[in-house]
Design an enzyme around this catalytic site. Structure first.
Site, PDB file in Angstrom:
ATOM      1  N   LYS A  95      74.181 113.222  97.908  1.00  0.00           N
ATOM      2  CA  LYS A  95      75.252 112.926  96.740  1.00  0.00           C
ATOM      3  C   LYS A  95      74.801 113.980  95.378  1.00  0.00           C
ATOM      4  O   LYS A  95      74.840 115.283  95.328  1.00  0.00           O
ATOM      5  CB  LYS A  95      75.954 111.578  96.259  1.00  0.00           C
ATOM      6  CG  LYS A  95      76.195 111.482  95.950  1.00  0.00           C
ATOM      7  CD  LYS A  95      77.955 111.697  96.977  1.00  0.00           C
ATOM      8  CE  LYS A  95      78.376 113.045  98.551  1.00  0.00           C
ATOM      9  NZ  LYS A  95      78.914 112.310  99.460  1.00  0.00           N
ATOM     10  N   LYS A 103      84.767 121.506 101.233  1.00  0.00           N
ATOM     11  CA  LYS A 103      85.436 120.988 101.882  1.00  0.00           C
ATOM     12  C   LYS A 103      85.332 121.061 103.138  1.00  0.00           C
ATOM     13  O   LYS A 103      86.457 122.349 103.256  1.00  0.00           O
ATOM     14  CB  LYS A 103      86.599 120.142 101.725  1.00  0.00           C
ATOM     15  CG  LYS A 103      86.872 118.682 101.768  1.00  0.00           C
ATOM     16  CD  LYS A 103      86.033 118.000 100.660  1.00  0.00           C
ATOM     17  CE  LYS A 103      86.446 116.368 100.917  1.00  0.00           C
ATOM     18  NZ  LYS A 103      84.893 115.705 100.420  1.00  0.00           N
ATOM     19  N   ARG A 128      88.848 123.974  99.659  1.00  0.00           N
ATOM     20  CA  ARG A 128      88.328 124.101 101.567  1.00  0.00           C
ATOM     21  C   ARG A 128      87.772 125.445 101.210  1.00  0.00           C
ATOM     22  O   ARG A 128      86.236 126.133 102.451  1.00  0.00           O
ATOM     23  CB  ARG A 128      89.212 124.662 101.966  1.00  0.00           C
ATOM     24  CG  ARG A 128      90.522 123.291 102.697  1.00  0.00           C
ATOM     25  CD  ARG A 128      91.732 123.538 102.854  1.00  0.00           C
ATOM     26  NE  ARG A 128      91.503 124.174 104.771  1.00  0.00           N
ATOM     27  CZ  ARG A 128      90.391 123.310 105.211  1.00  0.00           C
ATOM     28  NH1 ARG A 128      91.622 121.913 105.978  1.00  0.00           N
ATOM     29  NH2 ARG A 128      90.449 123.441 106.611  1.00  0.00           N
ATOM     30  N   CYS A 140      88.229 128.074 105.277  1.00  0.00           N
ATOM     31  CA  CYS A 140      88.565 128.853 104.344  1.00  0.00           C
ATOM     32  C   CYS A 140      90.696 127.826 104.467  1.00  0.00           C
ATOM     33  O   CYS A 140      90.551 127.461 105.390  1.00  0.00           O
ATOM     34  CB  CYS A 140      88.643 129.837 104.895  1.00  0.00           C
ATOM     35  SG  CYS A 140      87.168 130.818 105.150  1.00  0.00           S
ATOM     36  N   TRP A 174      85.692 131.211 102.748  1.00  0.00           N
ATOM     37  CA  TRP A 174      84.237 130.705 102.817  1.00  0.00           C
ATOM     38  C   TRP A 174      83.749 131.614 103.337  1.00  0.00           C
ATOM     39  O   TRP A 174      84.290 131.542 104.740  1.00  0.00           O
ATOM     40  CB  TRP A 174      84.223 129.381 103.254  1.00  0.00           C
ATOM     41  CG  TRP A 174      83.028 128.374 103.013  1.00  0.00           C
ATOM     42  CD1 TRP A 174      82.409 127.599 102.022  1.00  0.00           C
ATOM     43  CD2 TRP A 174      81.858 128.696 103.827  1.00  0.00           C
ATOM     44  NE1 TRP A 174      81.260 127.381 102.467  1.00  0.00           N
ATOM     45  CE2 TRP A 174      80.526 127.392 103.281  1.00  0.00           C
ATOM     46  CE3 TRP A 174      81.793 129.322 105.504  1.00  0.00           C
ATOM     47  CZ2 TRP A 174      79.554 127.916 104.605  1.00  0.00           C
ATOM     48  CZ3 TRP A 174      81.076 128.743 106.455  1.00  0.00           C
ATOM     49  CH2 TRP A 174      79.558 127.814 105.073  1.00  0.00           C
ATOM     50  N   ASN A 202      90.973 131.940 110.090  1.00  0.00           N
ATOM     51  CA  ASN A 202      90.023 130.219 109.700  1.00  0.00           C
ATOM     52  C   ASN A 202      89.579 130.770 110.224  1.00  0.00           C
ATOM     53  O   ASN A 202      89.827 130.755 111.982  1.00  0.00           O
ATOM     54  CB  ASN A 202      90.723 129.761 109.000  1.00  0.00           C
ATOM     55  CG  ASN A 202      89.683 127.763 108.143  1.00  0.00           C
ATOM     56  OD1 ASN A 202      89.081 128.661 108.703  1.00  0.00           O
ATOM     57  ND2 ASN A 202      90.747 127.433 108.546  1.00  0.00           N
ATOM     58  N   GLY A 203      88.478 130.030 111.073  1.00  0.00           N
ATOM     59  CA  GLY A 203      87.501 130.372 112.045  1.00  0.00           C
ATOM     60  C   GLY A 203      86.588 131.274 112.061  1.00  0.00           C
ATOM     61  O   GLY A 203      86.100 132.306 111.320  1.00  0.00           O
ATOM     62  N   HIS A 244      53.815 106.756 104.148  1.00  0.00           N
ATOM     63  CA  HIS A 244      53.424 107.112 105.458  1.00  0.00           C
ATOM     64  C   HIS A 244      53.557 108.972 105.089  1.00  0.00           C
ATOM     65  O   HIS A 244      53.868 109.823 105.851  1.00  0.00           O
ATOM     66  CB  HIS A 244      54.488 107.346 106.338  1.00  0.00           C
ATOM     67  CG  HIS A 244      54.478 105.873 107.332  1.00  0.00           C
ATOM     68  ND1 HIS A 244      52.765 105.682 107.749  1.00  0.00           N
ATOM     69  CD2 HIS A 244      55.088 105.231 107.024  1.00  0.00           C
ATOM     70  CE1 HIS A 244      53.230 103.833 108.122  1.00  0.00           C
ATOM     71  NE2 HIS A 244      53.972 103.477 107.533  1.00  0.00           N
ATOM     72  N   GLU A 247      73.748 117.477  96.685  1.00  0.00           N
ATOM     73  CA  GLU A 247      75.321 118.887  96.453  1.00  0.00           C
ATOM     74  C   GLU A 247      75.517 119.824  95.370  1.00  0.00           C
ATOM     75  O   GLU A 247      76.329 119.991  95.329  1.00  0.00           O
ATOM     76  CB  GLU A 247      76.180 118.528  97.619  1.00  0.00           C
ATOM     77  CG  GLU A 247      76.868 117.637  97.578  1.00  0.00           C
ATOM     78  CD  GLU A 247      77.921 116.871  98.269  1.00  0.00           C
ATOM     79  OE1 GLU A 247      78.166 117.836  99.366  1.00  0.00           O
ATOM     80  OE2 GLU A 247      77.821 115.333  98.393  1.00  0.00           O
ATOM     81  N   GLU A 290      72.566 108.689 101.455  1.00  0.00           N
ATOM     82  CA  GLU A 290      73.858 109.433 100.822  1.00  0.00           C
ATOM     83  C   GLU A 290      73.638 109.755  99.390  1.00  0.00           C
ATOM     84  O   GLU A 290      74.439 110.152  99.205  1.00  0.00           O
ATOM     85  CB  GLU A 290      74.769 108.739 100.978  1.00  0.00           C
ATOM     86  CG  GLU A 290      76.630 108.495 100.574  1.00  0.00           C
ATOM     87  CD  GLU A 290      77.133 109.628 100.284  1.00  0.00           C
ATOM     88  OE1 GLU A 290      76.243 110.659 101.621  1.00  0.00           O
ATOM     89  OE2 GLU A 290      78.026 109.849  99.956  1.00  0.00           O
TER      90      GLU A 290
HETATM   91  O1  M6R Z   1      85.557 115.850 107.040  1.00  0.00           O
HETATM   92  P1  M6R Z   1      83.865 114.517 107.656  1.00  0.00           P
HETATM   93  O2  M6R Z   1      83.557 113.779 107.342  1.00  0.00           O
HETATM   94  O3  M6R Z   1      83.858 115.309 108.981  1.00  0.00           O
HETATM   95  O4  M6R Z   1      82.845 115.822 106.391  1.00  0.00           O
HETATM   96  C1  M6R Z   1      81.652 115.377 106.504  1.00  0.00           C
HETATM   97  C2  M6R Z   1      80.415 116.512 106.341  1.00  0.00           C
HETATM   98  O5  M6R Z   1      80.635 117.863 105.691  1.00  0.00           O
HETATM   99  C3  M6R Z   1      80.764 116.039 104.571  1.00  0.00           C
HETATM  100  O6  M6R Z   1      80.572 114.273 104.405  1.00  0.00           O
HETATM  101  C4  M6R Z   1      80.131 116.445 103.390  1.00  0.00           C
HETATM  102  O7  M6R Z   1      78.671 116.576 103.767  1.00  0.00           O
HETATM  103  C5  M6R Z   1      80.077 116.296 102.135  1.00  0.00           C
HETATM  104  N1  M6R Z   1      79.848 117.332 101.549  1.00  0.00           N
HETATM  105  C6  M6R Z   1      79.406 115.073 101.888  1.00  0.00           C
HETATM  106  O8  M6R Z   1      79.607 114.504 100.658  1.00  0.00           O
END
Ligand code: M6R
Length: 607
Positions: A484, A602, A27, A2, A73, A99-100, A503, A487, A480
């Protein structure tokens, strides 16, 4: 997860707080709220949805000189106005944003209810405000200090009381809180993006610290009321770095910034005379570096995939056994700390709780853990034994892009450094540096092809499933690419080693499930081509990211993106860019909210 902001000073607090919330929206963005002091009482306004929805509810003429705000969030309780923060006590005079996660909230809630407190929300956070209310007589700071020891879990909290106009109390345990110092004005926030429009002077709170701010200053203490002296630090990010600067989305801006962010990650860290790298913040002597027998890397999400590339490089270049592991798994596995093993915690935000707590667990057991971080002053940057900043600049889009290429840049440098202390010759070191320094130019060339990738994305965005396939150092890049795509576009995608499809995953192949193959001109190319043929034989559509001039591939696959040639181990830089662009354009084509995809945020500060 948050976002939190608090302000006291001569400006209209409502405006400062709403502007701060806009900057913090990345956030968490399911609901938001403010509590501002107005005519001797608190005015609380909350709204489900984005900050613009909150803004629409705020009267234009709502003047105030202090207040707090929050963008949420959801963890406990559905997304609605009631569960949005701030939460207020039974009198309506005290408001708290949090936050937490409060782990013992149910027992506290039962106790407080039995004592006559009335709860309105389903959140864990609401217990905090009633607990402070329980202890409040005429001193907010004192009440906070009496309440905090009863809370189990993590918190960054900021609170105000109508009976103490102009005063804001903040406390931190496991969730970030930074104070901004302005001229006759003060700020508290969960991160600096909320305050850099106003000040560059920051004080980062540590766990267990409590701060009281008023327009003319601040006092920091610990829970036992001992004064704590804090260092004022300079924020290095510029306001323009957190603006879109003409791009429709931060993600586009951040993808396009990569030639520059890669240059920044390597600049000043190359020693051409010795054909090696130097990484100032490692806090390791030459002897420490030569004694390293093993490297273990912990991370989450995209940072984990960058770490897998890093582990591959460390084995391939200095020939040091290395492994990347999910931080969330390491923490609870009772990890064994082996002698002469160096640990890295890799994270863009520096606040990911899975990574932070795994790092703390490793350190508790005596490990040396270095951070590879983007955000200066973040929890992991501060708690690690040393480390390297990747200097990407702010990454605002939820989907991580430039952090990935900057994180792997640091692993290339670290691998070079260790290799030059072992078997890599001077001339091999020189060649390595040339390859690394040529990468930003090659990334520019790929970015120039983005319209072609956009067209390709239009063709495929309607598909509901995708496979991403790569091998060797590019296997994590395939993972990755799948992350991408899923998400931000919500298209289901899986990443695999192309050798693995036989497999199991090959069962998924049909005309509607495309496969995206990463095909560098390396030793495994022939095998990857065989895998492509296996997919084609089952009528699967294939997109290949291949090296320019690869005529053979053109005849086999449905679509190609040609990338510039580089040395085998450097392909992750060039393979990942088309995948980022492909995901971005698919999401655009489907009309997704690219920067703020559903259910995500984020910086994941909960487990
Ligand atoms: O801030 P961080 O790099 O530790 O974050 C890790 C993941 O939460 C972050 O990479 C997440 O998977 C992203 N949404 C990927 O695009």
């Amino acid at each position: 997860m948050c976002g939190i902001i608090g302000y006291c000073g001569p400006k209209n607090a409502t405006k400062v707080i709403v502007q701060g919330l806009r900057r913090l929206e990345y956030r968490g963005y399911d609901s938001a709220g403010i509590a501002v002091g107005s005519n001797g009482s608190l005015k609380v306004i909350k709204s489900k949805g984005k900050i613009k929805d909150l803004h629409n509810k705020i009267p234009e003429d709502l003047e105030s000189t202090y207040g707090i705000g929050h963008t949420r969030w959801a963890t406990h309780g559905v997304v609605n106005d009631i569960n949005a923060h701030p939460h207020v006590d039974c009198t309506g005079d005290l408001a708290v944003v949090h936050n937490g996660i409060i782990e013992n909230f149910e027992s506290l809630k039962n106790m407080l209810k039995a004592e006559g407190h009335t709860f309105h929300s389903e959140t864990d956070s609401e217990v905090i405000v009633h607990l402070i209310e329980k202890y409040f007589k005429d001193d907010l700071e004192k009440a906070v200090k009496e309440a905090l020891p009863l809370l189990k879990g993590t918190f960054g909290i900021v609170c105000v009381h109508a009976k103490e106009p102009g005063t804001i109390v903040g406390a931190r345990n496991g969730s970030p809180l930074v104070m901004g110092i302005g001229l006759d004005e003060m700020f508290l926030a969960s991160d600096v993006t909320a305050i850099i429009a106003h000040t560059k002077q920051a004080v980062y709170l540590e766990d267990g610290e409590i701060v009281v701010i008023k327009p003319d200053g601040f006092v920091t203490t610990d829970i036992d009321d001992r004064q704590v002296t804090k260092e004022i630090e300079q924020i290095t990010w510029e306001l323009q770095e957190i603006e879109k600067n003409g791009h429709p989305f931060f993600m586009e801006k951040e993808i396009i910034e990569q030639p520059e962010s890669i240059r920044r990650a390597i600049s000043g860290r190359i020693d051409k005379d010795q054909a090696t790298a130097h990484l100032g913040g490692l806090n390791l002597s030459t002897k420490d570096l030569t004694n390293i027998e093993r490297v273990k890397i912990i991370a989450a999400g995209t940072s984990y995939y960058a770490s897998m590339v890093g582990a591959y490089l460390l084995e391939a270049i200095p020939r040091i056994p290395a492994i990347a592991e999910l931080a969330s798994e390491v923490r609870y596995r009772n990890p064994i700390i082996e002698k002469n093993t160096l640990y890295f915690a890799v994270t863009q935000s520096g606040e990911t709780v899975d990574t932070l707590y795994a790092m703390k667990e490793l350190k508790r057991k005596g490990a040396t853990v270095l951070g590879i971080c983007n955000v200066v002053g973040s929890s992991i940057a501060r708690d690690s034994d040393g480390g390297v900043y990747i200097h990407s600049g702010p990454e605002i889009a939820v989907a991580s892009t430039k952090a990935f290429t900057s994180q792997i840049s640091v692993f290339y440098l670290f691998s070079l450094l260790l290799a030059r202390m072992r078997d890599l010759s001077f001339s091999e070191g020189e060649k390595f540096i040339q390859d690394l320094q040529s990468i930003p130019f090659k990334v520019e060339k790929i970015l120039d092809m983005r319209l072609k990738i956009k067209e390709m994305a239009k063709k495929y965005a309607h598909c509901s499933d995708f496979l991403f396939l790569g091998r060797g150092v590019n296997y994590p890049v395939a993972l990755e690419g799948a992350l991408k795509l899923k998400e931000i576009s919500y298209i289901h995608a899986e990443g695999y080693s192309s050798a693995e499809i036989k497999h199991g995953p090959i069962a998924l192949i049909n005309e509607d499930t495309p496969s995206l193959f990463l095909v560098p001109d390396d030793d495994l190319r022939g095998k990857i081509i065989s895998n492509i043929k296996e997919v084609k034989a089952r009528k699967g559509k294939v997109i290949a990211i291949c090296v320019e001039g690869d005529e053979e591939i053109k005849d086999i696959v449905d679509d190609i993106v040609e990338i510039p040639k580089t040395t085998e181990l450097f392909y992750p830089f060039l393979m990942v860019i088309p995948l980022q662009l492909f995901a971005y354009y698919c999401a655009l084509e489907l009309g997704r909210d690219v920067d703020q995809p559903r259910n995500l945020a984020k910086s994941v500060t909960v487990e």
